[in-house]
Scaffold this motif. Structure first.
Motif, short mmCIF file in Angstrom:
data_model
loop_
_atom_site.label_atom_id
_atom_site.label_comp_id
_atom_site.label_asym_id
_atom_site.label_seq_id
_atom_site.Cartn_x
_atom_site.Cartn_y
_atom_site.Cartn_z
N GLU A 215 0.04 -4.55 -2.90
CA GLU A 215 -0.43 -3.38 -3.65
C GLU A 215 0.75 -2.70 -4.37
O GLU A 215 0.61 -2.24 -5.50
CB GLU A 215 -1.11 -2.37 -2.72
CG GLU A 215 -2.52 -2.76 -2.30
CD GLU A 215 -3.55 -2.37 -3.36
OE1 GLU A 215 -3.89 -3.25 -4.17
OE2 GLU A 215 -4.00 -1.21 -3.37
N TYR B 141 -1.59 -2.33 -12.76
CA TYR B 141 -2.94 -1.77 -12.91
C TYR B 141 -2.87 -0.51 -13.78
O TYR B 141 -3.70 -0.32 -14.67
CB TYR B 141 -3.53 -1.44 -11.53
CG TYR B 141 -5.01 -1.20 -11.61
CD1 TYR B 141 -5.90 -2.26 -11.50
CD2 TYR B 141 -5.53 0.06 -11.84
CE1 TYR B 141 -7.26 -2.05 -11.62
CE2 TYR B 141 -6.88 0.28 -11.96
CZ TYR B 141 -7.74 -0.78 -11.84
OH TYR B 141 -9.09 -0.57 -11.97
N CYS C 47 -12.79 -3.44 -10.60
CA CYS C 47 -11.76 -3.00 -9.64
C CYS C 47 -12.19 -1.67 -9.02
O CYS C 47 -12.11 -1.48 -7.80
CB CYS C 47 -10.40 -2.77 -10.26
SG CYS C 47 -9.83 -4.01 -11.38
N TYR D 137 -10.96 5.23 0.14
CA TYR D 137 -11.84 4.62 -0.85
C TYR D 137 -13.31 4.98 -0.63
O TYR D 137 -14.11 4.97 -1.56
CB TYR D 137 -11.61 3.11 -0.91
CG TYR D 137 -10.26 2.80 -1.54
CD1 TYR D 137 -10.07 3.01 -2.91
CD2 TYR D 137 -9.17 2.39 -0.78
CE1 TYR D 137 -8.84 2.78 -3.50
CE2 TYR D 137 -7.94 2.15 -1.36
CZ TYR D 137 -7.77 2.35 -2.72
OH TYR D 137 -6.56 2.13 -3.31
N PHE E 10 -7.58 -11.53 -3.72
CA PHE E 10 -6.50 -10.62 -3.31
C PHE E 10 -6.56 -10.39 -1.80
O PHE E 10 -5.55 -10.42 -1.11
CB PHE E 10 -6.62 -9.30 -4.08
CG PHE E 10 -5.35 -8.48 -4.10
CD1 PHE E 10 -4.39 -8.66 -5.10
CD2 PHE E 10 -5.12 -7.49 -3.15
CE1 PHE E 10 -3.23 -7.89 -5.14
CE2 PHE E 10 -3.97 -6.71 -3.17
CZ PHE E 10 -3.02 -6.91 -4.18
#
Ligand SMILES: Cc1ncc(C[n+]2csc(CCO)c2C)c(N)n1
Length: 219
Positions: free
Chosen positions: A44, A51, A135, A163, A206
């Motif tokens: 990450e 990103y 994403c 999240y 990922f």
């Protein structure tokens, strides 16, 4: 049918495979080896700056000021909020960011990040959205689903709360409203869906790369 529903339909099978992946099952039952989570966090640290670049390129392609603002703000948010989450998670492993970035980005990270930056920099706005929106959305759906189960491991529970939490869910709802408000042509929609499926596959990969603690097979 709203376009977002068509988009989800294109990704739903991959999303279900993501939920069944041992990395995510291990997050909620606490059995995920800490080394696999450490690998994920280190990747990450490599992934998020790209990103943020992809989001900035998407902002530059946006057709109206509200969309420019949305993606430019999310680019900044990626650097501020998501990045500080990664810094804190690295600290839980006794690592700082400089050390983490010394170990190379894994092949999947390089592939995924390059795909996002390339598509958002060279593609149309619709293609950029196709690459970017999954994403957000997959993380929001995964977060929401995992929040109901949480984790006996406090580190994993913390990640899930980020999240699954309201702030993140609201951000994603804003992006999906923007998507539905655009009047995209049939051709633009088709190209968007194609890019989105590639992103959804990379999302699965990922997690799988972290599970396998992927590294370069040579050199
Ligand atoms: C591999 C990977 N994929 C998606 C995200 C989620 N994410 C990161 S930044 C951002 C934009 C707004 O905060 C989103 C959706 C992640 N962290 N790691």
């Amino acid at each position: 049918m709203r376009f977002r529903d068509e988009l989800w339909r294109a990704m739903d099978g991959i999303y279900r495979q993501i939920l069944r992946h041992p990395f995510l099952e291990g997050l909620t039952d606490g059995s995920l080896p800490r080394e696999a989570f450490r690998h994920y966090v280190m990747q990450e640290a490599h992934f998020l700056p790209d990103y943020a670049r992809a989001l900035a390129a998407c902002a530059a392609r946006a057709p109206h000021p509200q969309a420019v603002h949305r993606f430019a703000a999310d680019s900044a948010r990626t650097v501020e909020v998501e990045h500080s989450l990664v810094v804190e998670l690295l600290a839980a492993f006794g690592l700082d960011e400089v050390e983490a970035l010394k170990s190379p980005a894994a092949p999947t990270t390089v592939g995924y990040a390059s795909y996002l930056v390339r598509t958002c920099s060279l593609g149309t706005f619709a293609e950029a959205l196709g690459a970017i929106v999954p994403c957000y959305w997959i993380y929001a759906r995964v977060g929401e689903k995992l929040l109901a189960e949480s984790s006996p491991d406090p580190l994993y529970a913390w990640w899930i709360e980020t999240y699954g939490g309201e702030d993140y869910q609201d951000t994603v709802a804003g992006v999906l409203d923007l998507l539905d408000d655009l009047s995209l042509s049939a051709e633009e929609r088709e190209r968007l869906l194609e890019r989105a499926v590639t992103t959804a596959r990379f999302e699965w990969m990922f997690w799988d790369a972290a599970w396998r603690q992927e590294s370069w097979p040579c050199g």
